[in-house]
Design a protein around this motif. Structure first.
Motif, PDB file in Angstrom:
ATOM      1  N   TYR A  10      -1.710  -5.622  -2.596  1.00 17.25           N
ATOM      2  CA  TYR A  10      -2.139  -5.039  -1.318  1.00 17.25           C
ATOM      3  C   TYR A  10      -3.583  -5.453  -1.062  1.00 17.25           C
ATOM      4  O   TYR A  10      -4.347  -5.766  -1.984  1.00 17.25           O
ATOM      5  CB  TYR A  10      -1.947  -3.525  -1.317  1.00 17.25           C
ATOM      6  N   ASP A  57      -4.624   4.033  -4.149  1.00 19.36           N
ATOM      7  CA  ASP A  57      -4.878   2.620  -3.875  1.00 19.36           C
ATOM      8  C   ASP A  57      -6.373   2.340  -3.843  1.00 19.36           C
ATOM      9  O   ASP A  57      -6.855   1.356  -4.432  1.00 19.36           O
ATOM     10  CB  ASP A  57      -4.257   2.220  -2.542  1.00 19.36           C
ATOM     11  N   ALA A  58      -7.089   3.237  -3.137  1.00 16.05           N
ATOM     12  CA  ALA A  58      -8.532   3.023  -3.014  1.00 16.05           C
ATOM     13  C   ALA A  58      -9.217   3.160  -4.364  1.00 16.05           C
ATOM     14  O   ALA A  58     -10.135   2.393  -4.704  1.00 16.05           O
ATOM     15  CB  ALA A  58      -9.114   4.009  -2.009  1.00 16.05           C
ATOM     16  N   GLU A  94      -6.630  -4.354  -0.350  1.00 17.45           N
ATOM     17  CA  GLU A  94      -7.828  -3.856  -1.039  1.00 17.45           C
ATOM     18  C   GLU A  94      -7.890  -4.352  -2.488  1.00 17.45           C
ATOM     19  O   GLU A  94      -8.959  -4.754  -2.974  1.00 17.45           O
ATOM     20  CB  GLU A  94      -7.852  -2.328  -1.018  1.00 17.45           C
ATOM     21  N   ALA A 117      -8.621   0.015  -6.392  1.00 17.34           N
ATOM     22  CA  ALA A 117      -9.388  -1.108  -5.874  1.00 17.34           C
ATOM     23  C   ALA A 117     -10.859  -0.983  -6.256  1.00 17.34           C
ATOM     24  O   ALA A 117     -11.492  -1.967  -6.663  1.00 17.34           O
ATOM     25  CB  ALA A 117      -9.226  -1.201  -4.359  1.00 17.34           C
ATOM     26  N   MET A 118     -11.419   0.256  -6.146  1.00 13.08           N
ATOM     27  CA  MET A 118     -12.826   0.436  -6.501  1.00 13.08           C
ATOM     28  C   MET A 118     -13.048   0.219  -7.992  1.00 13.08           C
ATOM     29  O   MET A 118     -14.039  -0.398  -8.411  1.00 13.08           O
ATOM     30  CB  MET A 118     -13.294   1.835  -6.083  1.00 13.08           C
ATOM     31  N   SER A 144       0.852  -1.194   0.000  1.00 17.51           N
ATOM     32  CA  SER A 144       0.000   0.000   0.000  1.00 17.51           C
ATOM     33  C   SER A 144       0.882   1.235   0.000  1.00 17.51           C
ATOM     34  O   SER A 144       1.945   1.269   0.647  1.00 17.51           O
ATOM     35  CB  SER A 144      -0.908   0.016   1.239  1.00 17.51           C
ATOM     36  N   GLN A 167      -3.014   6.999  -0.144  1.00 20.28           N
ATOM     37  CA  GLN A 167      -4.055   5.991  -0.022  1.00 20.28           C
ATOM     38  C   GLN A 167      -5.178   6.207  -1.026  1.00 20.28           C
ATOM     39  O   GLN A 167      -5.919   5.281  -1.357  1.00 20.28           O
ATOM     40  CB  GLN A 167      -4.648   5.969   1.397  1.00 20.28           C
ATOM     41  N   GLN A 188      -8.692  -8.110  -2.664  1.00 23.59           N
ATOM     42  CA  GLN A 188     -10.091  -8.426  -2.398  1.00 23.59           C
ATOM     43  C   GLN A 188     -10.993  -8.046  -3.560  1.00 23.59           C
ATOM     44  O   GLN A 188     -12.006  -8.694  -3.817  1.00 23.59           O
ATOM     45  CB  GLN A 188     -10.546  -7.711  -1.125  1.00 23.59           C
ATOM     46  N   SER A 189     -10.635  -7.020  -4.296  1.00 19.91           N
ATOM     47  CA  SER A 189     -11.506  -6.546  -5.370  1.00 19.91           C
ATOM     48  C   SER A 189     -11.219  -7.222  -6.706  1.00 19.91           C
ATOM     49  O   SER A 189     -12.062  -7.154  -7.617  1.00 19.91           O
ATOM     50  CB  SER A 189     -11.359  -5.028  -5.520  1.00 19.91           C
TER      51      SER A 189
END
Length: 742
Positions: free
Chosen positions: A200, A142-143, A202, A146-147, A99, A139, A205-206
């Motif tokens: 990482y 990264d977010a 997130e 992931a989204m 991350s 961050q 998981q996505s």
């Protein structure tokens, strides 16, 4: 053949052991050549696109994103554009493991922020400043990525597993492995990896699924295989290879539907053959067959299309495409050797794998038992060729076999089979050579046996020819027209009674030595000695069309030797006289006896005839008698060379049919006029004898005796004429003489 079999087995064992690994290394070279010869696009090739981050991409995007690594928001924009454009699958060949906890601020961005801060009392400027500062939060990228990945639903992230299997007391390594996996248990603890480098949390998981990008190079550093499954913390759940995960998704097969049956991994209805170590072969279609699009063109197309302007990439460029994103810039690229190139980006391994799985192209290699059987059969076949055929014919056949097998290997590769090429071919060559050596050794043994068996009674030239073609000899013999000679010393029994045994031995050895020379000088075969008797034959074991002439030549040489004044027996005051009989006809010749004890000789009625002719010389007062068959054979090959005198017919002892005989008088070249006249008058007297004009015949023979009292045939016929005059023969008289003793 037994030695050839043992040699073939030894060669096969040596090749299968392959000390030093030379054969295995060369086999990989031939495998690369097969890959190159069969490489070519498939229907799935056009669906694979590589979005590359090259040196030009990094240079052009530096003003926007700064130095590498870029904010992950850039990857988010690319994923968003690809998903909106209809990409069926997106694979990251980038390790996004950590991350982001800090962001690099270049000089230009710092100047912009400073300018905005100077005018922060203006609401619009203050709002822009807030946006810029928020964008600098690490961050946030990264977010955003992931989204975006979660929204796309078709993104596959990369992971790397490494390290030896963890020991039982080693704590479990940190990290999580979210997302689907393949519900297949590890074959054993040795299949587990100690460490994992995962995306990482997130992103992991996505993502649609994770796939490992572990390379599996062979001993020479070339990547030809891949590990379809790898295990980390969970022995009951496997992490698929990135290319396998993408291909299964595109084929509509969930990862939890993958099944393993024996040495096959089933991806829906597609069977992926597995090696004993669990690896699988990558079917290579090529390096330059996949379309490449610069990374910055995707970003530019997203921005320009959002602004309603003309973009570098047309809408739908990525519809139903499989997009692989990889860094190919120097210092960033994962370079790997493959069968098609010594240095190539590692992303091509994944591209070729996906291509092959979507096209249904898989490769299978036979197991070790099958390879051993192939090598053994090749060695046995080559050994049989080397021992059974002549060297040149065997060599040609061995080359054809090797070439045919190589072609078969090449053709089989196109049908998905990797057949061993180097080891069986080497087996053909070495076993063929071993067969030749075994054959040469057996041939040398046979030649040595022939030299030992025949060297004492065959002429050197005949023996040399026989050594070249030993198949002319076989136990049991063969029928062939030949000439046979029997000779004997007149009065040898009484001579041996007068002399001591040592003197008889010396005389006999000296005599037989000279007689043997006469036989061998005319390329005859010395059959045997029986006391003072000599038996020899011609036209065996080698073919001699002039065999009768050779026998006559030998007989005359024998007489010449006996009459010479410098012989050992003359030195001891002994005069020898010999009698010779010659006949020609069909006989059985060969090795007679058993394989352990045998005699090379001739058998048959014609042999017995020659044996009867030799003692008949005593009756007719001659030294050499030949049958009419021998004289006819001589005149066919050497007409006029020898002088013969007809002696009428003889009914041999034990025979009902009379035989016409002739006296061999010498060479026609040495015949003077007086001798020729005597022969002519003999013929006239003999003709009168057969016409029953006995008084006329007697007059002719007596005249010959007055001129040459030693003329044995004239004396013989004169005696018979006198007897016929005294007692006339019966009406059925045929003029033949009845032999009464052998």
């Amino acid at each position: 053949m037994r030695n050839a079999l043992l040699a073939a087995l030894a060669v096969a064992l040596l090749l299968l052991i392959d000390p030093g690994g030379w054969l295995a290394a060369f086999e990989l070279r031939t495998l690369d050549a097969r890959h190159r010869s069969h490489a070519g696009p498939t229907p799935a090739t056009a669906r694979i696109v590589i979005v590359e981050i090259g040196e030009g991409t990094i240079a052009r995007l530096a003003p926007v994103y700064g130095r590498w690594p870029w904010p992950r928001s850039a990857h988010a924009e690319v994923v968003e554009y690809l998903a909106q454009d209809g990409a069926s699958a997106i694979g990251f060949d980038l390790l996004l493991a950590e991350s982001a906890d800090r962001q690099t601020l270049d000089a230009r961005a710092a100047d912009t922020l400073a300018a905005l801060a100077a005018a922060a009392d203006i609401p619009e400027v203050r709002d822009e400043l807030v946006v810029r500062i928020e964008a600098l939060r690490p961050q946030r990228g990264d977010a955003q990525l992931a989204m975006t990945v979660a929204a796309a639903g078709t993104v596959f992230a990369a992971a790397v597993l490494a390290g030896a299997p963890p020991s039982a007391d080693e704590p479990a390594p940190p990290g999580v492995w979210p997302g689907p996996g393949v519900p297949l248990a590890a074959p054993g603890p040795e299949a587990l990896h100690a460490h994992a480098l995962l995306p990482y949390p997130e992103l992991a998981q996505s993502a649609r699924a994770l796939g490992h990008i572990n390379a599996l190079p062979d001993a020479d550093g070339v990547c030809r295989r891949f590990a379809p499954l790898a295990w980390w913390r969970e022995r009951g759940r496997a992490l698929p290879a990135l290319g396998l995960a993408i291909a299964a998704h595109v084929r509509g097969v969930p990862l939890d539907a993958l099944r393993r049956s024996g040495d096959t991994l089933w991806i829906g209805e597609l069977a992926l053959p597995l090696a004993p170590d669990g690896s699988a072969w990558i079917p290579f279609q090529g390096d330059a067959v996949y379309r490449r699009i610069p990374y910055e063109q995707v970003l530019a197309s997203k921005d320009l299309r959002g602004a309603g302007q003309l973009a570098p990439l047309a809408p739908g460029t990525f519809r139903d495409q499989i997009v692989l994103i990889s860094a190919l810039a120097a210092g960033l690229a994962d370079l790997r050797a493959n069968p098609l190139a010594a240095v190539a980006p590692g992303i091509l391994l994944h591209a070729n794998l996906i291509d092959g799985l979507l096209a249904g192209r898989t490769l299978r290699a036979p197991g070790a038992p099958a390879v051993a059987l192939i090598v053994l059969c090749a060695c046995l076949l080559a050994a049989a060729v080397g021992t059974r055929l002549r060297p040149l014919a065997g060599l040609l056949l061995a080359v054809l076999l090797a070439g045919g097998y190589a072609y078969t290997c090449w053709a089989a590769f196109g049908h998905g089979w990797i057949l061993p090429l180097t080891t069986p071919t080497a087996g053909l060559a070495l076993a063929f050579g071993s067969g030749l050596l075994v054959r040469a050794r057996a041939s040398e043994r046979e030649r040595r046996w022939l030299r030992d068996a025949f060297g004492h009674y065959l002429a050197p030239t005949v023996l040399a020819e026989l050594l070249r073609t030993p198949t002319r000899l076989r136990l049991g013999g063969e029928r062939r027209t030949m000439s046979v000679l029997f000779s004997d010393i007149a009065g040898f029994t009484s001579l041996s009674e007068r002399l001591p045994p040592e003197a008889v031995g010396r005389l006999l050895n000296a005599y037989l030595e000279r007689m043997t020379e006469c036989v061998l000088d005319t390329c005859g075969t010395l059959d045997k000695f029986v006391g003072d008797a000599v038996m020899a034959e011609w036209n065996a074991p080698l073919t001699q069309p002039d065999h009768a002439a050779r026998a006559c030549e030998c007989a005359l040489r024998m007489l010449a030797w006996v009459d010479r004044g410098d012989t050992p027996w003359r030195a001891e005051g002994i005069a020898l006289g010999i009698r010779i009989g010659i006949n020609s006809g069909e006989m059985l010749v060969g090795n007679m006896g058993s394989p352990q004890v045998f005699d090379y000789t001739v058998l048959g009625n014609e042999v017995n005839t020659a044996a009867r002719l030799e003692p008949l010389n005593k009756t007719f007062g001659t030294r050499i008698l030949v049958s009419a068959a021998s004289r006819t054979a001589v005149e066919e090959t050497h007409p006029g060379r020898f002088v013969f005198r007809a002696l009428g017919k003889v009914r041999l002892k034990g025979r009902a049919t009379p035989l016409e005989i002739h006296q061999l008088c010498g060479y026609r070249a040495s015949l003077d006029a007086a001798a020729a006249d005597r022969l002519a008058r003999h013929e006239q007297a003999l003709a009168a004898w057969h016409l029953r004009r006995f008084d006329l015949a007697l007059s002719g023979f007596e005249e010959l005796l007055r001129e040459a009292p030693e003329d044995g045939p004239a004396a013989h016929f004169a005696e018979r004429c006198a007897a016929a005059i005294a007692t006339p023969p019966a009406a059925d008289w045929d003029g033949s003489y009845e032999q009464t003793e052998k």
